[in-house]
Design an enzyme around this catalytic site. Structure first.
Site, short mmCIF file in Angstrom:
data_model
loop_
_atom_site.label_atom_id
_atom_site.label_comp_id
_atom_site.label_asym_id
_atom_site.label_seq_id
_atom_site.Cartn_x
_atom_site.Cartn_y
_atom_site.Cartn_z
N SER A 28 12.21 5.74 10.23
CA SER A 28 11.83 6.19 9.12
C SER A 28 10.59 7.10 9.15
CB SER A 28 12.18 5.38 8.26
OG SER A 28 11.71 5.66 6.68
N GLU A 85 8.66 -6.62 12.58
CA GLU A 85 9.15 -7.98 13.11
C GLU A 85 9.19 -7.92 14.72
OE1 GLU A 85 10.80 -6.27 11.08
OE2 GLU A 85 13.14 -6.01 11.63
N GLN A 87 6.99 -5.73 16.42
CA GLN A 87 5.59 -5.21 16.88
C GLN A 87 4.70 -6.23 17.52
OE1 GLN A 87 3.07 -3.49 13.69
NE2 GLN A 87 4.73 -2.12 13.00
N HIS A 109 1.45 -0.34 7.84
CA HIS A 109 1.65 -1.48 7.07
C HIS A 109 0.73 -2.50 7.88
CE1 HIS A 109 2.96 -4.63 4.62
NE2 HIS A 109 3.95 -5.25 5.33
N GLY A 135 9.93 7.24 4.73
CA GLY A 135 9.84 8.30 5.46
C GLY A 135 10.52 9.67 5.29
N GLU A 196 6.99 -6.42 -3.38
CA GLU A 196 8.42 -6.23 -2.69
C GLU A 196 9.22 -7.64 -2.98
OE1 GLU A 196 7.62 -4.81 1.10
OE2 GLU A 196 7.62 -6.62 2.09
#
Ligand code: NAP
Ligand code: MG
Length: 335
Positions: A28, A85, A87, A109, A135, A196
């Site tokens: 994205s 998750e 990375q 982020h 994105g 979120e």
């Protein structure tokens, strides 16, 4: 003090002239940022694993995707645009060994850097440029001559030169057209997770589900419940977006406005506010991050079970049927 916001004139794209930017992950954010930077005249290479749709897409878009390790080693700015998750593991194996002093390690982020899953080697600054939108919008707004507003932050010990480099990057993706707000890794990460969990995804979804189920259990038609509790939400949110709470209240009937003031605080009450504080505390202390990281290490069994459960809710069946009759809404389905 009002937030510091940068625009086009505050950013110098020529700082990136002799630099190579690696976009790791052509998903994205990756596909949008890579193409925008290239259209802005930057040298962009893409790191993307083979075998999936995104690899083919990168080729279709004229890139020659490299393995993550090669892209990381060839670039001066390395932007990790892989799912949060994965990375940590991918960084340790493929990226960190290929960074050299003077490189800048980027993200959109701050989760992994803030919670210590991605740690830069000596001599490498960290930099966050986070578009505040998905994105496809980062790309489509840029193509139209606009841009999605961004956040910018530099990590502990990073130089002002890195901040200027970040502003140039933000200009390259169109962000300075919309405005680039300065923050820090902790603030970006914690407010993003809080928003979120409490409002955008968690709070709103549960509110809609609970209200739908209350009406259906009381014997009302599920289709009515769907329209009242889910479908109409968009109309209200559009009014918020254009003119805040006041404009929504100005636009709805006086009856709706009176119900809002007198009943709303009974739904979001002291108990809800106390729970919000608890959730914020779990974010700040790293408890949520730990839970999510361990969940993934275990193969995400609870996550998959909850996803399966909620895809089978009655509100989803009713909604699917109703949306299929609304040709103008561009109805979507997930497998
Ligand atoms: P995404 O759409 O899920 O794309 C992830 C990319 O990483 C895909 O190209 C995927 O390739 C690749 N990938 C996934 N698992 C991999 C693995 N195990 N090994 C190698 N490559 C792998 O991700 P995203 O939503 O753009 O998110 C990227 C970053 O941007 C995150 O930090 C996120 O928080 C941040 N962000 C996202 C948004 C947004 O709206 N999406 C907004 C702001 C910030 P395959 O196709 O082969 O799986
Ligand atoms: Mg967010």
């Amino acid at each position: 003090m009002p937030a510091k916001i940068y625009y086009d004139n505050d950013a110098d794209l020529s700082l990136l002239k002799d630099k190579t930017i690696a976009i790791l992950g052509y998903g994205s954010q990756g596909h949008a940022q890579a193409q925008n930077l290239r259209d802005s005249g930057c040298n962009v290479i893409v790191g993307q694993r083979k075998g999936g749709r995104n690899y083919d897409l990168a080729i279709e878009h004229g890139f020659k995707p490299l393995p993550l390790e090669d892209a990381a080693s060839q670039a001066d700015l390395v932007n990790i645009l892989l799912p949060d998750e994965v990375q940590g593991d991918l960084y340790r194996e493929f990226i960190r060994p290929n960074l050299k002093p003077g490189d800048i390690l980027m993200c959109s982020h701050g989760f992994n850097i803030h919670f210590g899953q991605v740690t830069p080697p000596e001599g490498v600054d960290t930099l966050l440029v986070a578009p505040k939108g998905p994105g496809h919008l980062v790309r489509s707004e840029y193509v139209k001559g606009g841009g999605v507003p961004c956040l910018i932050a530099i990590g502990a010990g990073a130089s002002q030169e890195t901040l200027r480099m970040g502003l140039a990057y933000a200009k390259g993706i169109g962000g300075t057209r919309g405005g680039v707000m300065e923050t820090n890794f902790a603030e970006e990460t914690e407010t993003d997770l809080f928003g979120e969990q409490v409002v955008l995804c968690g709070g709103v979804s549960e509110l809609v589900k609970a209200a739908f189920e209350t009406l259906v259990e009381a014997g009302y038609q599920p289709e009515m419940a769907y329209f009242e509790c889910l479908h109409e939400l968009k109309l209200i949110v559009d009014l918020f977006y254009q003119g805040g709470l006041s404009y929504m209240r100005y636009s709805v009937s006086n009856t709706a406005e009176f119900g809002d003031y007198t009943r709303g605080p009974r739904i979001i009450n002291d108990q809800t506010r106390a729970e919000m504080k608890k959730i914020l505390n779990e974010i700040q202390t790293g408890q949520f991050a730990r839970e999510w990281i361990l969940e993934n290490k275990a193969g995400a069994p609870a996550f998959k079970a909850m996803r399966r459960r909620d895809r089978n809710l009655q509100i989803e069946d009713v909604g699917r049927r109703l949306r299929s009759l609304m040709s103008w809404i561009d109805a979507k389905e997930v497998e």
